[in-house]
Design a protein around this motif. Structure first.
Motif, PDB file in Angstrom:
ATOM      1  N   ALA A  68      64.461  74.891  -0.449  1.00  0.00           N
ATOM      2  CA  ALA A  68      63.512  73.778  -0.458  1.00  0.00           C
ATOM      3  C   ALA A  68      64.245  72.448  -0.443  1.00  0.00           C
ATOM      4  O   ALA A  68      63.854  71.506   0.264  1.00  0.00           O
ATOM      5  CB  ALA A  68      62.609  73.882  -1.682  1.00  0.00           C
ATOM      6  N   GLU A  69      65.334  72.374  -1.200  1.00  0.00           N
ATOM      7  CA  GLU A  69      66.121  71.145  -1.218  1.00  0.00           C
ATOM      8  C   GLU A  69      66.889  70.952   0.082  1.00  0.00           C
ATOM      9  O   GLU A  69      66.916  69.858   0.651  1.00  0.00           O
ATOM     10  CB  GLU A  69      67.095  71.170  -2.397  1.00  0.00           C
ATOM     11  CG  GLU A  69      67.938  69.909  -2.504  1.00  0.00           C
ATOM     12  CD  GLU A  69      68.851  69.925  -3.716  1.00  0.00           C
ATOM     13  OE1 GLU A  69      69.361  68.850  -4.068  1.00  0.00           O
ATOM     14  OE2 GLU A  69      69.048  71.006  -4.305  1.00  0.00           O
TER      15      GLU A  69
ATOM     16  N   SER B  70      64.296  70.082   3.048  1.00  0.00           N
ATOM     17  CA  SER B  70      63.208  69.129   2.831  1.00  0.00           C
ATOM     18  C   SER B  70      63.194  67.993   3.839  1.00  0.00           C
ATOM     19  O   SER B  70      62.142  67.655   4.404  1.00  0.00           O
ATOM     20  CB  SER B  70      63.274  68.572   1.403  1.00  0.00           C
ATOM     21  OG  SER B  70      64.519  67.920   1.176  1.00  0.00           O
TER      22      SER B  70
ATOM     23  N   ARG C  92      62.334  69.165   7.475  1.00  0.00           N
ATOM     24  CA  ARG C  92      60.925  69.576   7.625  1.00  0.00           C
ATOM     25  C   ARG C  92      59.986  68.383   7.503  1.00  0.00           C
ATOM     26  O   ARG C  92      58.897  68.393   8.097  1.00  0.00           O
ATOM     27  CB  ARG C  92      60.584  70.652   6.598  1.00  0.00           C
ATOM     28  CG  ARG C  92      61.343  71.951   6.862  1.00  0.00           C
ATOM     29  CD  ARG C  92      60.671  73.141   6.237  1.00  0.00           C
ATOM     30  NE  ARG C  92      61.329  74.397   6.613  1.00  0.00           N
ATOM     31  CZ  ARG C  92      60.742  75.577   6.579  1.00  0.00           C
ATOM     32  NH1 ARG C  92      59.486  75.690   6.213  1.00  0.00           N
ATOM     33  NH2 ARG C  92      61.403  76.659   6.943  1.00  0.00           N
ATOM     34  N   ALA C  93      60.392  67.377   6.765  1.00  0.00           N
ATOM     35  CA  ALA C  93      59.558  66.163   6.672  1.00  0.00           C
ATOM     36  C   ALA C  93      59.606  65.363   7.959  1.00  0.00           C
ATOM     37  O   ALA C  93      58.651  64.669   8.298  1.00  0.00           O
ATOM     38  CB  ALA C  93      60.030  65.314   5.500  1.00  0.00           C
TER      39      ALA C  93
END
Length: 276
Positions: free
Chosen positions: A262-263, A266, A269-270
């Motif tokens: 996730a880190e 992030s 993906r943003a």
């Protein structure tokens, strides 16, 4: 056996003058001029899967090493760990690119690194464990580098010329990674009572994940020989290696991979269309 002796012994066969530097200076780019066409007779799906798995190992390990930035015991070690992480990141990029060529999708390195879910990753679980203390990270680095080095040496004779070239480049880098970790393991193991205790605890914490490595790539004898040599020099005991069910190669990961990914993913993906 002196500290210097164990370092020199581990470096035998990799001493080309610059072998101890993380960026592997002093040798030509092994991919220069190599034909990227997948040779006839090679199973493209199997080649792609191998490249992805090895790339995942390198990417996840690089991310964990990056977490030592601003947290390492000394500035010199922070730089060294960052450089080792960059080596592994470079290996991941090459392997992902080859995977995209081999599987016919044409996917680039970003697609593999940033736009797959954690369950789709095929890295070994040792790579995804939290850093713990410095002793744990050094033991893990010693194990990971020794294992990956032994496998890369075999891959230099791979039928696919690109994979063989990537492995040849990796051998130069991984020899340094192993040496760096061995130095710290000896220094801490043969240091104070507290550093010795932490090193022995780190070995016990890493031991359950060793069997998975050898199931993925059968280089047990080479890796165990390195670990025994370092442990004997540092007056440490190598725990018994026992079978452990499950494998990251089949998507069976620990609970630590998802937050790590996730880190790592992030920003991409943003901003999925962003270029740098």
């Amino acid at each position: 056996m002196s500290d210097d002796h164990v370092y020199m012994t581990l470096a035998e066969g990799h001493d080309d003058g610059d072998a101890r530097w993380a960026f592997g200076t002093g040798f030509e780019d092994p991919l220069h001029g190599v034909d990227t066409t997948v040779p006839a007779g090679i199973d493209r799906e199997q080649l792609a899967a191998s490249c992805v798995a090895l790339g995942d190992d390198a990417l996840i390990s690089a991310q964990r090493l990056a977490e030592w930035t601003t947290r390492a015991p000394e500035l010199e070690e922070e730089v060294a760990l960052a450089n080792i992480g960059l080596d592994l990141l470079g290996q991941a990029r090459l392997l992902y690119s080859r995977a995209g060529q081999a599987d016919g999708t044409g996917r680039d390195e970003d697609a593999y690194a940033y736009f797959r879910d954690p369950a789709d990753f095929r890295n070994v679980r040792l790579a995804e464990l939290p850093n713990g203390d410095f002793a744990f990270s050094m033991v893990r680095l010693l194990v990971f580098a020794s294992w990956r080095l032994a496998h890369s040496e075999r891959l230099t004779a791979a039928a696919d010329p690109i994979l063989a070239a990537i492995a040849a480049k990796g051998v130069k880098e991984l020899a340094y990674h192993r040496q760096y970790a061995a130095e710290w393991c000896v220094r801490l193991g043969d240091g104070t009572e507290e550093s010795h205790r932490r090193m022995q605890a780190a070995l016990s914490d890493v031991a359950p994940y060793l069997d998975e490595l050898f199931a993925a790539h059968d280089v047990r004898s080479e890796v165990v020989a390195v670990l025994r040599q370092v442990c004997d020099t540092a007056d440490l005991s190598l725990p018994v290696i026992k079978p452990f069910p499950g494998s990251g190669r089949s998507g069976d990961h620990t609970e630590h991979l998802e937050p790590l990914m996730a880190e790592l993913q992030s920003l991409a993906r943003a901003h999925p269309e962003a270029t740098w």
